[in-house]
Write a protein that holds these residues in place. Structure first.
Motif, PDB file in Angstrom:
ATOM      1  N   GLU A  97      -6.569 -46.332  19.857  1.00  0.00           N
ATOM      2  CA  GLU A  97      -7.704 -46.593  20.977  1.00  0.00           C
ATOM      3  C   GLU A  97      -8.170 -48.342  21.180  1.00  0.00           C
ATOM      4  OE1 GLU A  97     -10.698 -44.217  19.293  1.00  0.00           O
ATOM      5  OE2 GLU A  97     -10.361 -42.682  20.696  1.00  0.00           O
ATOM      6  N   ALA A  98      -8.162 -48.442  22.473  1.00  0.00           N
ATOM      7  CA  ALA A  98      -8.244 -49.877  22.631  1.00  0.00           C
ATOM      8  C   ALA A  98      -9.246 -49.947  23.693  1.00  0.00           C
ATOM      9  CB  ALA A  98      -6.754 -50.461  22.974  1.00  0.00           C
ATOM     10  N   ALA A  99      -9.655 -51.277  23.996  1.00  0.00           N
ATOM     11  CA  ALA A  99     -10.515 -51.515  25.202  1.00  0.00           C
ATOM     12  C   ALA A  99     -10.201 -52.939  25.818  1.00  0.00           C
ATOM     13  CB  ALA A  99     -12.076 -51.507  24.860  1.00  0.00           C
ATOM     14  N   GLY A 100     -10.540 -52.996  27.080  1.00  0.00           N
ATOM     15  CA  GLY A 100     -10.335 -54.312  27.754  1.00  0.00           C
ATOM     16  C   GLY A 100     -11.019 -54.524  28.974  1.00  0.00           C
ATOM     17  N   GLY A 101     -11.128 -55.494  29.477  1.00  0.00           N
ATOM     18  CA  GLY A 101     -11.891 -55.987  30.708  1.00  0.00           C
ATOM     19  C   GLY A 101     -11.139 -56.670  31.836  1.00  0.00           C
ATOM     20  N   VAL A 102     -11.898 -56.443  33.241  1.00  0.00           N
ATOM     21  CA  VAL A 102     -11.413 -56.845  34.260  1.00  0.00           C
ATOM     22  C   VAL A 102     -12.702 -58.097  34.520  1.00  0.00           C
ATOM     23  CG1 VAL A 102     -10.666 -56.998  36.492  1.00  0.00           C
ATOM     24  CG2 VAL A 102     -10.198 -55.097  35.184  1.00  0.00           C
ATOM     25  N   VAL A 103     -12.580 -59.192  34.003  1.00  0.00           N
ATOM     26  CA  VAL A 103     -13.491 -60.152  34.152  1.00  0.00           C
ATOM     27  C   VAL A 103     -13.714 -61.167  35.291  1.00  0.00           C
ATOM     28  CG1 VAL A 103     -14.935 -61.986  32.722  1.00  0.00           C
ATOM     29  CG2 VAL A 103     -13.466 -60.134  31.640  1.00  0.00           C
ATOM     30  N   GLN A 104     -14.781 -61.288  35.957  1.00  0.00           N
ATOM     31  CA  GLN A 104     -15.007 -62.087  37.199  1.00  0.00           C
ATOM     32  C   GLN A 104     -15.885 -63.200  36.938  1.00  0.00           C
ATOM     33  OE1 GLN A 104     -15.901 -58.982  40.262  1.00  0.00           O
ATOM     34  NE2 GLN A 104     -14.084 -60.001  41.498  1.00  0.00           N
ATOM     35  N   TRP A 112      -7.314 -63.670  33.804  1.00  0.00           N
ATOM     36  CA  TRP A 112      -5.834 -63.206  33.403  1.00  0.00           C
ATOM     37  C   TRP A 112      -5.476 -63.896  32.099  1.00  0.00           C
ATOM     38  CZ3 TRP A 112      -2.825 -59.336  35.745  1.00  0.00           C
ATOM     39  CH2 TRP A 112      -3.276 -58.693  37.078  1.00  0.00           C
ATOM     40  N   ILE A 113      -4.520 -63.341  31.406  1.00  0.00           N
ATOM     41  CA  ILE A 113      -3.572 -63.717  30.156  1.00  0.00           C
ATOM     42  C   ILE A 113      -2.398 -63.901  30.440  1.00  0.00           C
ATOM     43  CG2 ILE A 113      -5.476 -63.448  28.509  1.00  0.00           C
ATOM     44  CD1 ILE A 113      -3.869 -61.062  27.617  1.00  0.00           C
ATOM     45  N   TYR A 114      -1.541 -64.915  29.895  1.00  0.00           N
ATOM     46  CA  TYR A 114      -0.269 -64.744  29.921  1.00  0.00           C
ATOM     47  C   TYR A 114       0.489 -64.550  28.816  1.00  0.00           C
ATOM     48  CZ  TYR A 114       4.693 -65.738  31.952  1.00  0.00           C
ATOM     49  OH  TYR A 114       5.741 -65.464  32.283  1.00  0.00           O
ATOM     50  N   ARG A 115       1.211 -63.551  28.423  1.00  0.00           N
ATOM     51  CA  ARG A 115       1.515 -63.112  27.095  1.00  0.00           C
ATOM     52  C   ARG A 115       2.968 -62.605  27.145  1.00  0.00           C
ATOM     53  NH1 ARG A 115      -2.597 -59.943  23.174  1.00  0.00           N
ATOM     54  NH2 ARG A 115      -2.853 -58.808  25.406  1.00  0.00           N
ATOM     55  N   LEU A 116       3.930 -62.833  26.271  1.00  0.00           N
ATOM     56  CA  LEU A 116       5.099 -62.190  26.091  1.00  0.00           C
ATOM     57  C   LEU A 116       6.160 -62.024  27.496  1.00  0.00           C
ATOM     58  CD1 LEU A 116       4.347 -59.493  23.581  1.00  0.00           C
ATOM     59  CD2 LEU A 116       5.499 -61.646  23.166  1.00  0.00           C
ATOM     60  N   GLY A 117       5.884 -63.176  28.386  1.00  0.00           N
ATOM     61  CA  GLY A 117       6.526 -63.307  29.548  1.00  0.00           C
ATOM     62  C   GLY A 117       5.799 -62.489  30.611  1.00  0.00           C
ATOM     63  N   LYS A 118       4.687 -61.919  30.628  1.00  0.00           N
ATOM     64  CA  LYS A 118       4.223 -61.241  31.541  1.00  0.00           C
ATOM     65  C   LYS A 118       2.618 -61.581  31.744  1.00  0.00           C
ATOM     66  CE  LYS A 118       7.281 -57.752  32.752  1.00  0.00           C
ATOM     67  NZ  LYS A 118       7.604 -57.320  34.231  1.00  0.00           N
ATOM     68  N   TRP A 119       2.128 -61.402  32.974  1.00  0.00           N
ATOM     69  CA  TRP A 119       0.650 -61.680  33.187  1.00  0.00           C
ATOM     70  C   TRP A 119      -0.047 -60.365  32.685  1.00  0.00           C
ATOM     71  CZ3 TRP A 119      -1.928 -65.829  33.765  1.00  0.00           C
ATOM     72  CH2 TRP A 119      -1.194 -66.924  34.594  1.00  0.00           C
ATOM     73  N   ASP A 120      -1.175 -60.231  32.255  1.00  0.00           N
ATOM     74  CA  ASP A 120      -1.841 -59.298  31.567  1.00  0.00           C
ATOM     75  C   ASP A 120      -3.286 -59.489  31.641  1.00  0.00           C
ATOM     76  OD1 ASP A 120      -2.402 -56.674  30.062  1.00  0.00           O
ATOM     77  OD2 ASP A 120      -1.029 -57.131  28.303  1.00  0.00           O
ATOM     78  N   LEU A 121      -4.004 -58.328  31.257  1.00  0.00           N
ATOM     79  CA  LEU A 121      -5.486 -58.408  31.239  1.00  0.00           C
ATOM     80  C   LEU A 121      -6.022 -58.415  29.776  1.00  0.00           C
ATOM     81  CD1 LEU A 121      -6.404 -55.964  34.053  1.00  0.00           C
ATOM     82  CD2 LEU A 121      -6.630 -58.710  34.121  1.00  0.00           C
ATOM     83  N   PRO A 122      -7.076 -59.098  29.335  1.00  0.00           N
ATOM     84  CA  PRO A 122      -7.506 -59.288  28.065  1.00  0.00           C
ATOM     85  C   PRO A 122      -7.908 -57.723  27.492  1.00  0.00           C
ATOM     86  CG  PRO A 122      -9.269 -60.107  29.363  1.00  0.00           C
ATOM     87  CD  PRO A 122      -8.044 -60.106  30.054  1.00  0.00           C
ATOM     88  N   LYS A 123      -7.497 -57.624  26.288  1.00  0.00           N
ATOM     89  CA  LYS A 123      -7.690 -56.052  25.711  1.00  0.00           C
ATOM     90  C   LYS A 123      -7.167 -55.676  24.224  1.00  0.00           C
ATOM     91  CE  LYS A 123      -3.050 -54.071  27.111  1.00  0.00           C
ATOM     92  NZ  LYS A 123      -2.594 -55.432  27.278  1.00  0.00           N
ATOM     93  N   GLY A 124      -7.644 -55.032  23.483  1.00  0.00           N
ATOM     94  CA  GLY A 124      -7.267 -55.107  22.131  1.00  0.00           C
ATOM     95  C   GLY A 124      -7.874 -53.830  21.449  1.00  0.00           C
TER      96      GLY A 124
END
Length: 231
Positions: A97-104, A112-124
């Motif tokens: 189980e994980a959770a994340g956010g679309v933050v404005q 947005w975050i950039y991780r492992l060659g892709k744009w992504d949203l913060p989550k964990g």
């Protein structure tokens, strides 16, 4: 339920809820499991399956994790036994189980975050005994150095991956958030995050074109919540 396997959406839909799926003429292939065996090789473009049994659902999932190349974009499974099929799918994985956010921010830019060659949203992942909402806010702060206030639920996604020879099904609850952060954005390097940025509409469109299908799904659901309701 929408589960992303190899970045392809697999959608379980109650067949009685006709508003939840496209018109039948929009599908490239329609397969009735009562009339012919279900074979992944027959899936093309946007595929619709009817009358899938629990055992057949298990076999479809196993086949989707095979090494053969597949030639389809999405799979809709219209069913009267959605709960049973969902339980079957979950039984084939270790569920995390994980959770994340679309933050404005105040300028309506999105974090947005950039991780492992892709744009992504913060989550964990959730910590022990942690609630989804608390985890979402915590992960945004840890991954981006941004304090945010939770606004509302956006959607839930499921996506699969392998870890130490285990098949993982990650269930992520997504929330819309607001932040007044104006300070430095600090990526969580130990989580392989290379950069964190507030993106406006033009930059965000570029990010959406270079992200995962599951994240595009989240952004579609988020944008739907931003449309003012008609009075």
């Amino acid at each position: 339920m929408v589960i992303f396997i190899d970045d392809r959406p697999i959608k379980l839909i109650n067949r009685k809820k006709k508003h939840s799926y496209p018109p039948m003429e929009d599908f490239d292939v329609i397969i009735d499991a009562r009339l012919k065996p279900v074979k992944i090789a027959d899936f093309k473009g946007h595929t619709c399956l009817l009358n899938v049994s629990v055992d057949e659902m298990g076999k479809i999932i196993e086949d989707l994790h095979g090494k053969k190349p597949f030639d389809f974009h999405s799979l809709y499974i219209l069913t009267g036994i959605k709960k049973a099929l969902k339980e079957k799918i979950c039984s084939l994985y270790t569920v995390i189980e994980a959770a994340g956010g679309v933050v404005q921010n105040d300028a309506d830019e999105v974090l947005w975050i950039y991780r492992l060659g892709k744009w992504d949203l913060p989550k964990g992942k959730l910590e022990k005994n942690e609630k989804f909402k608390k985890a979402a806010v915590r992960e945004v702060e840890e991954e981006c150095n941004v304090k945010a206030t939770l606004v509302d639920k956006v959607c839930t996604t499921f996506h699969t991956y392998s870890h130490k020879n285990q098949r993982i099904l990650k269930k992520t609850k997504w929330y819309s958030m607001r932040s007044k952060h104006t300070g430095k954005l600090i990526p969580q390097i130990e989580e392989n995050i290379e950069k964190v940025e507030w993106l406006g509409p033009i930059a965000m469109n570029k990010a959406i074109s270079d992200t995962y299908s599951s994240i595009r799904f989240v952004m579609i659901k988020f944008q739907e919540t931003q449309i003012p309701s008609k009075v």
